[in-house]
Scaffold this motif. Sequence first.
Motif, PDB file in Angstrom:
ATOM      1  N   ASP A 103       0.824  -1.212   0.000  1.00  0.00           N
ATOM      2  CA  ASP A 103       0.000   0.000   0.000  1.00  0.00           C
ATOM      3  C   ASP A 103       0.860   1.266   0.000  1.00  0.00           C
ATOM      4  OD1 ASP A 103      -2.088  -1.774   0.152  1.00  0.00           O
ATOM      5  OD2 ASP A 103      -2.538  -1.383   2.262  1.00  0.00           O
ATOM      6  N   GLY A 106       1.707   2.951  -3.171  1.00  0.00           N
ATOM      7  CA  GLY A 106       0.697   3.821  -3.755  1.00  0.00           C
ATOM      8  C   GLY A 106       0.504   5.102  -2.966  1.00  0.00           C
ATOM      9  N   ASN A 177      -3.638   4.196  -6.638  1.00  0.00           N
ATOM     10  CA  ASN A 177      -3.857   2.861  -7.186  1.00  0.00           C
ATOM     11  C   ASN A 177      -3.011   2.603  -8.428  1.00  0.00           C
ATOM     12  OD1 ASN A 177      -5.790   1.397  -5.510  1.00  0.00           O
ATOM     13  ND2 ASN A 177      -7.206   3.061  -6.002  1.00  0.00           N
ATOM     14  N   ARG A 180       0.434   1.844  -7.090  1.00  0.00           N
ATOM     15  CA  ARG A 180       0.406   0.557  -6.387  1.00  0.00           C
ATOM     16  C   ARG A 180       0.340  -0.608  -7.372  1.00  0.00           C
ATOM     17  NH1 ARG A 180      -4.300  -1.918  -3.848  1.00  0.00           N
ATOM     18  NH2 ARG A 180      -3.769  -3.180  -2.013  1.00  0.00           N
ATOM     19  N   ALA A 198      -8.584  -2.564  -5.176  1.00  0.00           N
ATOM     20  CA  ALA A 198      -8.153  -1.168  -5.235  1.00  0.00           C
ATOM     21  C   ALA A 198      -8.315  -0.496  -3.876  1.00  0.00           C
ATOM     22  CB  ALA A 198      -8.953  -0.418  -6.295  1.00  0.00           C
ATOM     23  N   LEU A 199      -7.402   0.396  -3.552  1.00  0.00           N
ATOM     24  CA  LEU A 199      -7.521   1.211  -2.345  1.00  0.00           C
ATOM     25  C   LEU A 199      -8.727   2.128  -2.473  1.00  0.00           C
ATOM     26  CD1 LEU A 199      -3.753   2.178  -2.067  1.00  0.00           C
ATOM     27  CD2 LEU A 199      -4.962   0.577  -0.564  1.00  0.00           C
ATOM     28  N   ASP A 200      -9.443   2.324  -1.364  1.00  0.00           N
ATOM     29  CA  ASP A 200     -10.625   3.179  -1.394  1.00  0.00           C
ATOM     30  C   ASP A 200     -10.657   4.086  -0.164  1.00  0.00           C
ATOM     31  OD1 ASP A 200     -11.436   1.562   0.713  1.00  0.00           O
ATOM     32  OD2 ASP A 200     -12.855   0.400  -0.485  1.00  0.00           O
TER      33      ASP A 200
END
Length: 354
Positions: A103, A106, A177, A180, A198-200
């Motif tokens: 993480d 990103g 994202n 990342r 995906a990161l949110d």
Amino acid sequence: MTPIGTTLDAMPLDSSGPNGAPTGRYAAFRRFLSCFDRRPGVSPTTERPAGLPVRAMLLGLLSSRRQAHTRRLWARWLEPVMLRDPALLSVPDPLPGCIRVLDTAGWWPALSRRMDDLPATVQNRLENRLVDGALDRVLASPEMVDWAEVLRERSLAVLDALRTDPAALALFLEEANTHRMRAASTLAIPGGVVALRALDGTDVDTLAAALRLCDGWRALGGRAPDMEIDELLACVRGALANDSVPPEAMALFAVAGLYTRRDPLLGAALRALLPLPLVDAAAAWLTAHTEDTDSGVTDFPMHGGISTRGLDRGLRDLYEAARRSGDFPSPAHARRPEHPLSGAMNITGTPGGR
């Protein structure tokens, strides 16, 4: 492909054999560099010219494979809770309070672009210091510790502003994202990069909370993912008893250990010790994803299965009593009120059943 958790930044450059000779990846360069400290006709106590061109070039070469120095300085705040388990990368839903090492690949580029010239200033200071010292020693120097605090404060200012601006937050997540995913393409991820969630916004909240609370982890002197179950429980109890770490910071730390061990009984113990929403959500998620299915397959297998080896005495006694009676618990059964393990801890967080 590089295995998860074995990035270039994580690989040791400094090591030595029994005789003290360098044995790391750049051992030959280090031995060559040491020749400048033993030049003929020069006393060992004579001060070396700090700007000796060849020596400076070699020191630069030793650090050339670790260009993300400022990112590494920033990421040290998160190291006590950072997870390197590749299985956690392919989990389809957000894990409460989970920060994976990937993480940061990103988060940092997206954050640093919003910090004006601060990252460049810190990088320049690092590079200047690296002329005369190895990277790990420079990162631990008082000056860099101060810069790390500045980076943390600026990161929080950026995140707080983003969370009030939906359009800016969406752009930030898109950038994070992208970086990342680019980093993930070089790693061996179960299911491949297509399995990477995906990161949110939930992950942004977790990052902000971790950066806000991470100063409290200094007193713990270790990484939650590296602790055995007994050690983690003792760490939590000790921190709560002497008020050395705020409960919210302790919760993030404990949850990192829970995701590593993936033991529902540990989750039950942490819920009793830290009755906070984060711990409850993480333990509930873990239990739900380790329940027996109709086919006998679990969605998220426990780390080594249920074992009494890491349990503290109160939980171990109850576990053994249940096993002897034939009422061996599945992760789902352990949560039911009628099961002996459901009362493993009393409301004060003290182990019961002794």
